[in-house]
Design a protein around this motif. Structure first.
Motif, mmCIF file in Angstrom:
data_model
loop_
_atom_site.group_PDB
_atom_site.id
_atom_site.type_symbol
_atom_site.label_atom_id
_atom_site.label_comp_id
_atom_site.label_asym_id
_atom_site.label_seq_id
_atom_site.Cartn_x
_atom_site.Cartn_y
_atom_site.Cartn_z
ATOM 1 N N THR A 1 0.845 -1.187 0.000
ATOM 2 C CA THR A 1 0.000 0.000 0.000
ATOM 3 C C THR A 1 0.879 1.235 0.000
ATOM 4 N N PRO A 2 0.360 2.344 -0.537
ATOM 5 C CA PRO A 2 1.176 3.550 -0.642
ATOM 6 C C PRO A 2 1.200 4.373 0.636
ATOM 7 N N ASP A 3 1.148 3.734 1.778
ATOM 8 C CA ASP A 3 1.073 4.512 3.003
ATOM 9 C C ASP A 3 2.054 4.094 4.088
ATOM 10 N N LEU A 4 3.229 3.614 3.689
ATOM 11 C CA LEU A 4 4.248 3.314 4.688
ATOM 12 C C LEU A 4 4.715 4.620 5.324
ATOM 13 N N SER A 5 5.029 4.567 6.595
ATOM 14 C CA SER A 5 5.617 5.727 7.264
ATOM 15 C C SER A 5 7.063 5.869 6.817
ATOM 16 N N LEU A 6 7.672 6.991 7.159
ATOM 17 C CA LEU A 6 9.088 7.168 6.840
ATOM 18 C C LEU A 6 9.920 6.071 7.497
#
Length: 84
Positions: free
Chosen positions: A5-10
């Protein structure tokens, strides 16, 4: 291994990338970042909160590295426009 998903944290993006904090610092400079080495590390660790631009620069650096490695995951960008 990591979600696609395109929502990994830094922090999750850094873990997925296999880069060290210093390597990430150099990568973010190469895509236009201006943060120092310790600042970059503090942003990823959540000690400091990056502004939208700096967050997106670090995300771009991580995403470019992940793409080069063929990884299916990506770090989320922050929107600069709020929709009501």
């Amino acid at each position: 291994m990591y979600p696609s998903t395109p929502d990994l944290s830094l922090a999750d993006g850094l873990a997925a990338s296999g880069l060290s904090h210093e390597e990430l610092w150099l990568c973010q400079i190469s895509v236009g970042g201006v943060a120092g080495r310790l600042e970059t590390e503090a942003y990823v660790l959540g000690v400091l909160v990056p502004d939208l631009h700096q967050h997106n620069v670090i995300a771009q650096a991580l995403n470019e590295h992940l793409l080069e490695r063929g990884e299916p995951c990506s770090v989320g960008y922050r929107n600069t426009v709020k929709i009501r």
